[in-house]
Motif scaffolding. Structure first.
Motif, PDB file in Angstrom:
ATOM      1  N   TYR A 178       0.842  -1.199   0.000  1.00 42.33           N
ATOM      2  CA  TYR A 178       0.000   0.000   0.000  1.00 42.33           C
ATOM      3  C   TYR A 178       0.875   1.245   0.000  1.00 42.33           C
ATOM      4  N   SER A 179       0.572   2.157  -0.906  1.00 42.95           N
ATOM      5  CA  SER A 179       1.317   3.410  -0.972  1.00 42.95           C
ATOM      6  C   SER A 179       0.875   4.342   0.150  1.00 42.95           C
ATOM      7  N   ALA A 180       1.668   5.377   0.401  1.00 43.29           N
ATOM      8  CA  ALA A 180       1.302   6.371   1.419  1.00 43.29           C
ATOM      9  C   ALA A 180      -0.040   7.008   1.075  1.00 43.29           C
ATOM     10  N   GLU A 181      -0.263   7.293  -0.202  1.00 45.55           N
ATOM     11  CA  GLU A 181      -1.516   7.925  -0.625  1.00 45.55           C
ATOM     12  C   GLU A 181      -2.705   7.010  -0.373  1.00 45.55           C
ATOM     13  N   GLU A 182      -2.547   5.715  -0.658  1.00 44.54           N
ATOM     14  CA  GLU A 182      -3.636   4.763  -0.419  1.00 44.54           C
ATOM     15  C   GLU A 182      -3.946   4.651   1.072  1.00 44.54           C
ATOM     16  N   LEU A 183      -2.915   4.639   1.893  1.00 45.23           N
ATOM     17  CA  LEU A 183      -3.119   4.534   3.334  1.00 45.23           C
ATOM     18  C   LEU A 183      -3.761   5.802   3.907  1.00 45.23           C
ATOM     19  N   LYS A 184      -3.379   6.947   3.373  1.00 42.46           N
ATOM     20  CA  LYS A 184      -4.011   8.203   3.804  1.00 42.46           C
ATOM     21  C   LYS A 184      -5.503   8.175   3.504  1.00 42.46           C
ATOM     22  N   SER A 185      -5.866   7.722   2.312  1.00 39.83           N
ATOM     23  CA  SER A 185      -7.276   7.657   1.920  1.00 39.83           C
ATOM     24  C   SER A 185      -8.042   6.679   2.806  1.00 39.83           C
ATOM     25  N   LEU A 186      -7.436   5.521   3.070  1.00 37.85           N
ATOM     26  CA  LEU A 186      -8.083   4.554   3.961  1.00 37.85           C
ATOM     27  C   LEU A 186      -8.238   5.111   5.362  1.00 37.85           C
ATOM     28  N   SER A 187      -7.222   5.830   5.824  1.00 37.20           N
ATOM     29  CA  SER A 187      -7.265   6.376   7.182  1.00 37.20           C
ATOM     30  C   SER A 187      -8.399   7.380   7.354  1.00 37.20           C
ATOM     31  N   GLU A 188      -8.715   8.125   6.297  1.00 35.54           N
ATOM     32  CA  GLU A 188      -9.826   9.082   6.373  1.00 35.54           C
ATOM     33  C   GLU A 188     -11.148   8.370   6.586  1.00 35.54           C
ATOM     34  N   VAL A 189     -11.338   7.259   5.893  1.00 34.21           N
ATOM     35  CA  VAL A 189     -12.558   6.471   6.078  1.00 34.21           C
ATOM     36  C   VAL A 189     -12.585   5.866   7.487  1.00 34.21           C
ATOM     37  N   CYS A 190     -11.438   5.398   7.942  1.00 35.00           N
ATOM     38  CA  CYS A 190     -11.363   4.807   9.279  1.00 35.00           C
ATOM     39  C   CYS A 190     -11.698   5.843  10.357  1.00 35.00           C
ATOM     40  N   LYS A 191     -11.196   7.054  10.188  1.00 36.47           N
ATOM     41  CA  LYS A 191     -11.517   8.127  11.142  1.00 36.47           C
ATOM     42  C   LYS A 191     -13.001   8.423  11.144  1.00 36.47           C
ATOM     43  N   GLU A 192     -13.569   8.534   9.957  1.00 34.78           N
ATOM     44  CA  GLU A 192     -14.978   8.886   9.826  1.00 34.78           C
ATOM     45  C   GLU A 192     -15.891   7.846  10.468  1.00 34.78           C
ATOM     46  N   HIS A 193     -15.490   6.572  10.393  1.00 31.33           N
ATOM     47  CA  HIS A 193     -16.352   5.499  10.885  1.00 31.33           C
ATOM     48  C   HIS A 193     -15.794   4.804  12.127  1.00 31.33           C
ATOM     49  N   ASN A 194     -14.786   5.427  12.730  1.00 33.60           N
ATOM     50  CA  ASN A 194     -14.295   4.958  14.031  1.00 33.60           C
ATOM     51  C   ASN A 194     -13.824   3.501  13.983  1.00 33.60           C
ATOM     52  N   ILE A 195     -13.105   3.152  12.921  1.00 36.54           N
ATOM     53  CA  ILE A 195     -12.671   1.769  12.703  1.00 36.54           C
ATOM     54  C   ILE A 195     -11.360   1.494  13.436  1.00 36.54           C
TER      55      ILE A 195
END
Length: 422
Positions: free
Chosen positions: A179-196
């Motif tokens: 996973y690239s840094a950009e892909e992980l940043k995008s995933l992290s935004e979803v994780c923050k939004e949904h408290n994952i």
């Protein structure tokens, strides 16, 4: 009548361990088998790590159940320097392999476990063994079978309620994707939004072909990412059975729960092994240089395998780290069907029995059994010999593979021959 926990009774042996035992049995019977099924690092353990083990062989103390303080300090420094993850040593835990620590964490957490299609074989059996809820997230070949932020967001939009735990593995087993840094940043935004809560399995962390380190989602989502790692892959010390997990400050309220669970199960990892790990994670220059060489060799072999199979029209994932690629035999579906072979498991058995080619079927990695995906591990070679040859010649072409990795060379030749005949 003796009753057995049905959740345990329904488990099967780990596919990766089972294929290795089958290959050993066939080889002991005199059969030629090219083992693309088992993923054990072929390289030697650095002598500094071995020396630390020997120096502490007479240490029979029970160490603290959460681990040797000095080792936890070294891992904290390692995570910060190489993966930009800030981890308090107090909340780093040492266990008998990252596999065990993942299992203990799965036991600890409630909610649904989200497992991307194309993930390690043991995640789902561990969840099932506790009767846990789970969902398999479909992943596209076009993205090297990596889960995307859109896929994760779509799941959350349709399953809004309840705790969610995402299991993420990079570099990935079975695909070799990173996973690239950009892909992980995008995933992290979803994780923050949904408290994952993220369980980030980074056991192959330094075996990244791009820049010698893989990014960690813990850098971008530090509050609820639990990072896992260990000795087995980057230090070639699978038999030492030592792993770690780093709990973020946000989840430190779980500290006593983990401490109690460890003390009531494995008590503590063997003392000499922890002192050897302390040397490993200090990552002295010589040890780091060996990891760099190992990674370069794996990169060379990975690209060779990719090019050879792509050359005959077999779709493969791009090898970006670790020592695996996922191959797709869809092009040959009709020809396998003529032999009454319809599933990845049936084809894997056929290739092993009639061609001496050991692959793991995609059905072991959460693909539909009719999806003709297979994991190919390219580590069936003598690491010591390959290292000498690589250092001597710095060769990255077919001659190096043929001379120092003969099972890879002849195994691919055999696989290509079988497919071409079909």
């Amino acid at each position: 009548m003796i009753e057995i926990n049905t959740r345990i009774q329904n488990l099967k042996p780990s596919a990766t361990l089972a294929i290795n035992q089958k290959v050993k049995r066939l080889r002991n019977q005199g059969h030629i088998v090219y083992n693309f099924g088992f993923g054990q690092s072929p390289f030697t353990i650095h002598q500094k790590i071995v020396a630390a083990l020997i120096d502490n062989a007479d240490n029979n103390d029970y160490l603290p159940s959460t681990g040797l303080p000095e080792l936890k300090e070294n891992i904290s420094s390692y995570l910060k320097k190489y993966h930009r993850v800030v981890a308090n040593p107090k909340y780093i835990y040492i266990g008998p392999g990252s596999k065990e620590l993942l299992y203990q964490t799965i036991l600890m957490l409630e909610g649904v476990f989200l497992i991307p299609q194309g993930s390690w074989v043991s995640y789902l059996p561990q969840v099932k063994s506790k009767g846990g809820k789970y969902a398999i997230l479909k992943t596209p070949h076009e993205n090297n079978y990596k889960v995307t932020a859109d896929i994760l967001l779509d799941y959350c939009a349709n399953n809004f309620a309840g705790q969610k735990n995402l299991i993420l593995n990079s570099p990935n087993n079975p695909t070799g994707a990173v996973y690239s840094a950009e892909e992980l940043k995008s995933l992290s935004e979803v994780c923050k939004e949904h408290n994952i809560i993220v369980l980030s399995d980074e056991i192959y962390s330094l075996l990244s072909f791009q820049n010698g380190r893989s990014s960690s989602i813990g850098e971008y989502y530090p509050k609820k990412t639990i990072v896992f790692g260990g000795l087995s892959k980057i230090f070639s010390a699978g038999g030492y059975r030592l792993g770690f997990m780093a709990l973020p400050q946000e989840l430190k309220f779980m500290h006593e729960n983990f401490s109690s669970l460890f003390s009531e199960t494995f008590s503590a990892v063997a003392s000499p092994i922890q002192y050897a790990a302390c040397e490993a994670f200090s990552l002295k220059k010589e040890v780091l240089e060996q990891i760099t060489t190992n990674t370069a060799i794996l990169k060379t072999i990975g690209h060779y395998v990719f090019n050879e199979l792509e050359g005959i029209g077999v779709k493969c994932t791009q090898p970006q780290g670790g020592f695996y690629i996922m191959v797709d035999f869809e092009k040959y579906r009709a020809l396998f069907a003529e032999k009454q072979l319809f599933t990845s498991k049936e084809i894997a058995n056929y290739l092993l029995e009639y061609g001496g080619i050991a692959l793991l079927p995609g059905s072991d990695f959460y693909y539909n059994e009719n999806t003709l995906n297979f994991r190919l591990a390219y580590v069936d070679f003598d690491g010591k010999s390959a290292t000498k040859g690589f250092s001597k010649n710095h060769v990255s072409d077919q001659s190096f593979i043929e001379q120092y990795c003969p099972n890879i060379y002849h195994g691919l030749k055999q696989l290509k021959s079988i497919l071409k005949k079909m």
